[in-house]
Scaffold this motif. Structure first.
Motif, PDB file in Angstrom:
ATOM      1  N   PRO A 133       0.895  -1.345  -0.037  1.00 32.12           N
ATOM      2  CA  PRO A 133       0.126   0.205  -0.447  1.00 32.12           C
ATOM      3  C   PRO A 133       1.290   1.431   0.365  1.00 32.12           C
ATOM      4  CG  PRO A 133       0.170  -1.048   2.064  1.00 32.12           C
ATOM      5  CD  PRO A 133       1.177  -1.593   1.287  1.00 32.12           C
TER       6      PRO A 133
ATOM      7  N   HIS B  47      -1.520  -0.136   9.208  1.00 31.65           N
ATOM      8  CA  HIS B  47      -2.387   0.024   7.927  1.00 31.65           C
ATOM      9  C   HIS B  47      -3.795  -0.542   8.073  1.00 31.65           C
ATOM     10  CE1 HIS B  47      -3.976   0.831   4.472  1.00 31.65           C
ATOM     11  NE2 HIS B  47      -3.359   1.385   3.948  1.00 31.65           N
TER      12      HIS B  47
ATOM     13  N   TRP C  12      -4.955  -2.842   4.645  1.00 31.36           N
ATOM     14  CA  TRP C  12      -4.750  -3.575   3.659  1.00 31.36           C
ATOM     15  C   TRP C  12      -4.707  -4.973   3.944  1.00 31.36           C
ATOM     16  CZ3 TRP C  12       0.138  -6.451   4.137  1.00 31.36           C
ATOM     17  CH2 TRP C  12       0.678  -6.927   2.846  1.00 31.36           C
ATOM     18  N   LYS C  13      -4.608  -5.509   4.991  1.00 34.38           N
ATOM     19  CA  LYS C  13      -4.729  -6.522   5.454  1.00 34.38           C
ATOM     20  C   LYS C  13      -5.878  -7.544   5.384  1.00 34.38           C
ATOM     21  CE  LYS C  13      -4.089  -5.713  10.990  1.00 34.38           C
ATOM     22  NZ  LYS C  13      -3.006  -6.109  11.382  1.00 34.38           N
TER      23      LYS C  13
END
Length: 875
Positions: free
Chosen positions: A469, A484, A487-488
């Motif tokens: 990202p 983040h 993102w995961k």
RNA sequence: GCGGACGUGGCGGAACAGGUAGACGCAAGGGACUUAAAAUCCCUCGACCUUCAAGUCGUGCGGGUUCGAGUCCCGCCGUCCGCACCA
């Protein structure tokens, strides 16, 4: 009109542009000539190139240009090892995104490399942080995973508290992180590993096939892999089992012959049995805690005192059920090696002896040196680990160590404990699996997903790449990918339910473990490697880089190439057929009276017959000249390649880099040396011009062959032969010397002639010498060479010219000069026909005045004539 | 501690396979050219002895092998590198 002085400022950009426009160094795939792949370890884009890069890439470039001239289809690519911590550090300090920082640096460094005039095929350039590169790396990871070359396991790992990430064993130097320099801590974490240990035996055995690698590197790798042959012995525990469920201790030993010298058992504080016993034993729990507090790194550094804790368990001797041994937990037993447990034989192992003496355990000598009587052989403070005969060992008495090892192994294999053999031959390695998980942002994401229901799953290949990202923050410690917000979060590839991405990224050494293969076809968007193309180009014929990668990068790449082979990407195991490890660039250090470091640019150095003194440029104050050290920012003894190229030109910098020291040794960068190289550039320009003029200034009459022509041709061709050999062996410093020798010889020859009255054959010899001279230095000083080549009237480029063919007959003289020794001391030179026979040589030798003087009337006993070499008169 | 490499002029270093030790360069000293400087060119440059010719010593130290050793062997000393409680 030929200018008097060569102007590198005009010539260097000019020829670089010509090469670029003509695609001189672009490698053509459709080329039937024999391939030659020369590669220098690609740079990390740290900001600007340094002198180490200049040295590395100059060497590679000389090889590339020389091999091209020799008619090879040369591949010489360049790229960027672009992932890594410094980009994240820069992001934290200056709020620049790692990607921007990295690509800006690449732009700067690319321009710097281009100013060096390197013969690189830039069309193949890539950076490992390009998604178009790491996409393929993720695919390779999945292939490795499918092939069983990847493991996810919990283990004690090295934790770098500064970089906030795990490090592989190879990346811990003297207990500190290889990049941060911080003392490494131990942590128990679940991590991804490449199972490099599966190839341990092959990685070791194949070292023997790498005959173009430095012996030193092969030895370092062999030691690192650390193969040993021994015996796994199961000791029964004599206890009633009240305090432990365990009833055996397994020991790995390379000295089963000393089994009758056993006085104790010891297990590691991290051994499962020790952990179990600690539940019931407060004293042991404290002891283990104490061992942990002292830590491995500290203990390793100070070689701490041996300490133990008696568990009061007893282990039964495998050859005598009535003989039991005390079981200790001891701080010097490593859980990572062998089984984490040993039997202690104090008489023949210094550590065991120190331990036994401390706890009053005594010792039994079982190996007696041949020159000592067994009854008189006593061990007190020094263990004996030499050869000898077995004593005090029942059925082993009288045997050699080797025989005893074999006998013990044989018996224990035959003997059972429980239902299994009590002994088992085992090969053990020091090498451990390569932990590749890094808790960092700026690396290649590990393409797996964790699902509560389905477990850990690979990302399907059609969903690659898993890209980083861009909107990340570096405002707090730890892994930005973890922080983040979205993102995961991902759908499980199996059940479609909520799952999370792996947030660890790969060790950057993974990136550099296959880049050399990617260079063979960097345009393939569908596959990491194009097998037919890679198989044609690989292995790298000549790899050049620093010795600091003797283990790290070079071992990983050897492993990775085996993985690539076993997953069908290439057909070979060894990526680098030839390896050369170059020395560092070092420089004097300077300190002012106040102790502050001064840079070379801030100092004037003056020398006279007896001393060398330095003064500060700013105020003339005396400056202390310190040790010669590796160029480093902290010592301020760096020289910027840009400055050197600006002031002296790339050719001068390249030439000096190669001239002073053998390439494997450190080179001392000296201002005076650079001046010398710059002088040579001008001198070569003049000499080539003089040769050209002399060649035109003949008297026109073709006549008898002249001695002058013979001398000039001999000088040119013997230099050609020598320099050729120097390049083949990478003896660049000798090539430099031999080119200078030729230059001196040609200057002398020119001094002897009057322009306008030169025999026709000498004109031709001068003209030929000019071409040869230019071609000899062209690989090292390519811009000057092109300028000279054009001046000599060639329409083509010297970079494209075939290497001249040496005429070996010119080197053979009809008359030769033999050194003459009397009793091994040189007394005279004997000039005689090359093919003179023994008798003629003897007679001529004895007729020489110095020989007569040395003999002082005595008759010689013997005269030794080594044909074409030397004569020695024995008086 | 174990393993390895190396030790040659003031300095970086040559010497392929036991055969002229010090190639090539840097620094230094002297000189030429120049009003001067730069640039360039010439000479000297391991130590000792010496007007010359010649000679003696000399590759970390001590032995050895050999007609001959920087090179090979044995034993020391020193420097550097790698691994380091590896069972």
């Amino acid at each position: 009109m030929r200018p008097e002085r060569y102007n590198f400022r005009e010539a260097e950009p000019k020829w670089q542009q010509v090469w670029r426009e003509r695609d001189t160094f672009k490698t053509q795939e459709a080329d039937a000539r024999q391939k030659y792949y020369v590669l220098e370890m690609f740079p990390y884009p740290s900001g600007r190139i340094h002198m180490g890069h200049v040295r590395n890439y100059t060497m590679g470039d000389v090889v590339a240009r020389y091999k091209r001239a020799r008619g090879f289809n040369v591949l010489h690519p360049m790229g960027w090892d672009a992932f890594g911590m410094p980009a994240e550090n820069a992001a934290m300090q200056s709020k620049t995104h790692p990607a921007k920082w990295t690509y800006d640096n690449i732009d700067t460094m690319r321009a710097q490399l281009k100013s060096m005039g390197l013969s690189l095929d830039w069309s193949r350039e890539f950076a490992t942080c390009d998604a178009s590169y790491y996409k393929h790396q993720q695919a390779l990871f999945l292939d490795f995973l499918a092939a069983g070359l990847v493991a996810r396991k919990q283990s004690r790992v090295n934790w770098d508290p500064v970089d906030q990430t795990v490090l592989a064993n190879e990346q811990v130097i003297d207990g500190r992180g290889w990049r941060s320099g911080a003392p490494v801590e131990q942590r128990e974490l679940t991590q991804w590993f490449f199972t490099i240990t599966k190839y341990a035996d092959d990685l070791l055995a194949a070292l023997d096939t790498l005959d173009r690698w430095p012996e030193k590197v092969r030895l370092m790798q062999a030691n690192w892999i650390g193969r040993s042959e021994g015996l796994l012995v199961r000791f029964a525990l004599a206890n009633d089992g009240k305090r432990t469920n365990a009833n055996e201790i397994h020991v790995y030993t390379t000295r089963p012959d000393t089994l009758f010298g056993a006085k104790f058992m010891a297990i590691s504080p991290e051994h499962p049995l020790a952990r179990e016993l600690a539940h019931y034993d407060k004293g042991l729990a404290d002891f283990i805690a104490d061992c942990e507090r002292r830590g491995t790194s500290e203990a390793a550094v100070e070689m701490g005192e041996k300490r133990g804790y008696d568990t009061s368990l007893r282990a039964v001797h495998p050859f005598d059920s009535n003989w039991t041994l005390p079981v200790y937990v001891a701080n010097f037993v490593l859980m990572e090696y062998g089984t984490g447990a040993i039997f202690g034989c104090p008489a023949h192992d210094q550590r065991d002896l120190d331990f036994a003496n401390k706890y009053g355990l005594g010792n039994i000598p079982v190996v007696c040196p041949l020159d000592v009587e067994p009854e008189k052989f006593v061990i007190t403070d020094t263990a004996y680990d030499g050869p000898g005969r077995m004593i005090n060992s029942r059925f082993l008495d009288g045997l050699t160590i080797e025989e005893a090892k074999e006998e013990v192994a044989r018996r224990l294999e035959a003997q059972t404990l429980g239902n299994a053999p009590q002994g088992e031959r085992k090969v053990n390695y020091r090498l451990r699996d390569w932990g590749i998980s890094r808790q960092r942002y700026w690396g290649c994401p590990i393409p797996v997903v964790h699902c509560d229901k389905c477990g850990t799953l690979p990302v399907p290949k059609d969903q690659l790449p898993v890209t980083l990202p861009e909107d990340v923050t570096f405002d707090r410690p730890g892994n930005p990918l973890d922080h983040h917000p979205t993102w995961k979060l991902v759908a499980c590839p199996a059940c479609g339910g909520p799952a999370t991405r792996e947030t660890d990224t790969m060790d950057t050494f993974v990136d550099s473990s296959w880049y050399f293969a990617r260079f063979t076809d960097p345009w393939n968007a569908d596959a990491p490697i194009t097998p037919p193309v890679a198989n044609r180009w690989l292995p790298v014929d000549q790899y050049i880089g620093g010795i600091e990668h003797a283990i790290l990068h070079l071992l990983y790449s050897r492993f990775f190439t085996r993985g690539l082979r076993d997953t069908g990407h290439v057909d070979l195991a060894e990526p680098f057929a030839g390896l050369f490890t170059q020395g560092m660039v070092v420089h004097e250090t300077y300190r002012s009276g106040s102790g502050a470091w001064l840079s070379p640019a801030e100092v004037d150095v003056q020398a006279d017959a007896s001393s060398r003194r330095a003064f500060a440029k700013v105020d003339g104050a005396p400056v202390e000249i310190g040790a010669i050290e590796k160029m480093s920012k902290s010592r301020r003894n760096t020289v910027d390649p840009d400055d050197i190229i600006q002031s002296f030109g790339a050719d001068t910098a390249r030439w000096f880099m190669l001239s002073d020291s053998p390439p494997e040794r450190d080179v001392i960068w000296m201002e005076e040396g650079v001046q010398g190289a710059a002088r040579l550039v001008q001198r070569l320009w003049r000499v080539v011009g003089d040769l050209k003029n002399a060649a035109l200034g003949g008297n026109g009459a073709a006549g008898e062959p002249t001695e002058g022509a013979r001398v000039v041709r001999k000088a040119s061709h013997s230099a050609l032969i020598k320099v050729e050999q120097d390049f083949e062996r990478l003896h660049f410093n000798l090539a430099v010397a031999h080119i200078r020798e030729l230059t001196n010889a040609l200057t002398d020859a020119l001094d002897e002639v009057e322009t306008g009255d030169i025999a026709a054959d000498l004109c031709a010899a001068f003209r030929e010498a000019a071409d040869i001279l230019v071609q000899l230095f062209a690989p090292m000083m390519p811009h000057l060479a092109e300028e000279c080549w054009a001046d000599l009237g060639h329409a083509s480029l010297v970079a494209e010219a075939p290497w001249p063919v040496a005429d070996r007959t010119l080197v053979i003289e009809s008359m030769i000069s033999l050194p003459v020794q009397v009793n091994g001391r040189k007394r005279a030179d004997l000039v005689i026909e090359r093919d003179a026979d023994q008798a003629a040589i003897e007679a001529a030798t004895l007729a020489l005045d110095p020989v007569q003087r040395a003999l002082a009337g005595k008759a010689p006993k013997k005269i030794i004539v080594v044909p074409q070499r030397i004569v020695n008169v024995v008086a």
